[in-house]
Design a protein around this motif. Structure first.
Motif, short mmCIF file in Angstrom:
data_model
loop_
_atom_site.label_atom_id
_atom_site.label_comp_id
_atom_site.label_asym_id
_atom_site.label_seq_id
_atom_site.Cartn_x
_atom_site.Cartn_y
_atom_site.Cartn_z
N ILE A 222 0.86 -1.18 0.00
CA ILE A 222 0.00 0.00 0.00
C ILE A 222 0.90 1.23 0.00
CG2 ILE A 222 -1.87 1.24 1.14
CD1 ILE A 222 -2.68 -1.34 2.49
N ARG A 223 0.85 1.97 -1.07
CA ARG A 223 1.69 3.17 -1.21
C ARG A 223 1.01 4.35 -0.52
NH1 ARG A 223 5.64 2.40 -5.38
NH2 ARG A 223 5.29 0.44 -6.51
N ALA A 224 1.84 5.28 -0.06
CA ALA A 224 1.31 6.49 0.59
C ALA A 224 1.87 7.75 -0.04
CB ALA A 224 1.63 6.47 2.08
N GLN A 225 2.37 7.60 -1.27
CA GLN A 225 2.81 8.75 -2.05
C GLN A 225 2.75 8.37 -3.52
OE1 GLN A 225 6.80 9.73 -0.88
NE2 GLN A 225 7.41 7.61 -0.75
N PRO A 226 2.54 9.34 -4.39
CA PRO A 226 2.41 9.01 -5.81
C PRO A 226 3.72 8.51 -6.40
CG PRO A 226 2.43 11.39 -5.50
CD PRO A 226 2.35 10.78 -4.14
N ARG A 227 3.62 7.52 -7.23
CA ARG A 227 4.79 6.97 -7.91
C ARG A 227 5.13 7.81 -9.14
NH1 ARG A 227 5.12 0.77 -10.22
NH2 ARG A 227 7.36 0.72 -10.67
N PRO A 269 -1.90 1.59 -5.65
CA PRO A 269 -1.25 2.89 -5.92
C PRO A 269 -1.99 4.05 -5.27
CG PRO A 269 -2.58 2.24 -7.79
CD PRO A 269 -2.70 1.11 -6.79
N ALA A 270 -1.24 5.14 -5.07
CA ALA A 270 -1.82 6.34 -4.46
C ALA A 270 -1.79 7.52 -5.42
CB ALA A 270 -1.06 6.69 -3.18
N ASP A 271 -1.44 7.29 -6.67
CA ASP A 271 -1.26 8.39 -7.62
C ASP A 271 -2.50 9.26 -7.74
OD1 ASP A 271 0.67 6.27 -8.11
OD2 ASP A 271 1.35 7.50 -9.79
N ASP A 272 -3.65 8.64 -7.98
CA ASP A 272 -4.87 9.41 -8.20
C ASP A 272 -5.25 10.22 -6.98
OD1 ASP A 272 -5.01 8.36 -10.74
OD2 ASP A 272 -6.50 6.83 -10.24
N ALA A 273 -5.01 9.68 -5.80
CA ALA A 273 -5.45 10.34 -4.57
C ALA A 273 -4.49 11.42 -4.10
CB ALA A 273 -5.63 9.30 -3.47
#
Length: 308
Positions: A222-227, A269-273
């Motif tokens: 679970i990512r917490a920053q955009p890639r 991913p967290a990119d959209d958020a």
């Protein structure tokens, strides 16, 4: 004759750090636990480490629902306590205040100047870290050390060597979790047994090697920053923001490149958020903002589960 059971783990979790952006991780994990997820090991740094610790102790005390409640309690306390708003007034306060009508460029220009003029001891003269009283209230170290607890790994960065240091169940306490989330410009380095530590994101975000031995069937990241972020930054604020993202992603990408192919990866991913938010939003603990990220995390996890 029945063969002895394999020691191979089933599902392991990897939780990135990102300050208040960890509310995205909270949401994603909440949906997975709601679906009945159990895990054999979890690794995390910064806010991801705190979520990991709460999830492990909650699982010991009440299974997936207990883990949901423990992680939710953590973030409820963060929202109720205006966590970073309790730091004493310093020359940085006006720059971190997202309610003031200042452009990001102006804020970061001021931040750069402040960091040249003041050291962390001047910016936070009492050396207060709002995470300590929060963890004193919530952390159950006995549950983390329970024989039935999932394996827990918390990463921090040794200030002098620059190396990643990983604490496991029997070592994890308040100091270790504070060390994993120690932002050098805001808080004094955390001293543990004669060594000093900063945020684990600088050296491991999060460390994967411990949860890949024994080799699991599935790794949920679970990512917490955009890639990725579209466009080339030109302003000081955007350049600094993107540099931080790249630097904090590099250790994780290096470990992912060496992960055994037999391990199934569920990458949330967290990119959209998160790609729309500036760097200083990692210190925004306002309830509406965190609830927005929580909802986005649940949505991202639901989308990822559909791909299984």
């Amino acid at each position: 004759m029945q063969k002895p059971s394999s020691p191979r783990a089933g599902t392991v979790l990897a939780l990135q750090g990102g300050g208040a952006h960890g509310a995205f991780t909270w949401g994603a994990l909440d949906l997975l636990l709601e679906a009945g997820l159990t895990f054999d090991a979890v690794t995390g740094v910064s806010s991801g480490a705190m979520i990991a610790a709460m999830a492990v102790q909650g699982m010991v005390n009440g299974g997936p629902q207990g883990a949901r409640e423990a992680v939710s309690m953590l973030w409820t306390r963060v929202m109720e306590g205006n966590l970073f708003g309790n730091i004493p007034v310093t020359p940085l306060d006006w720059m971190w205040d997202t309610t003031k009508a200042l452009s990001q460029d102006f804020a970061w220009t001021g931040l750069t100047q402040a960091l040249r003029l003041f050291d962390p001891g001047q910016l936070n003269p009492l050396g207060q870290n709002p995470l300590e009283p929060l963890l004193r209230e919530l952390l159950d170290v006995q549950a983390l050390r329970s024989p039935g607890a999932a394996r827990l790994y918390v990463g921090a960065t040794d200030v002098e060597s620059g190396e990643a240091v990983i604490f496991s169940n029997k070592q994890v306490g308040i100091a270790e979790l504070v060390a994993s989330a120690c932002i050098p410009m805001m808080f004094p380095a955390t001293k543990i047994r004669g060594r000093h530590y900063w945020d684990g994101g600088y050296s491991c975000n999060p460390p994967l090697a411990p949860v890949l031995t024994p080799r699991p069937e599935r790794l949920i990241l679970i990512r917490a920053q955009p890639r990725q972020r579209q466009g080339v930054p030109s302003s000081t604020a955007d350049i600094v923001h993107r540099l931080h993202e790249i630097a904090f992603q590099a250790p994780l990408e290096a470990e992912l490149s060496m992960m055994p192919r037999q391990v199934k990866l569920l990458d949330i991913p967290a990119d959209d958020a998160l790609a729309q938010h500036p760097l200083n939003s990692k210190l925004n603990t306002d309830r509406p903002f965190l609830e927005q990220l929580f909802a986005a995390g649940r949505k991202a996890a639901a989308t990822a589960l559909q791909k299984l």
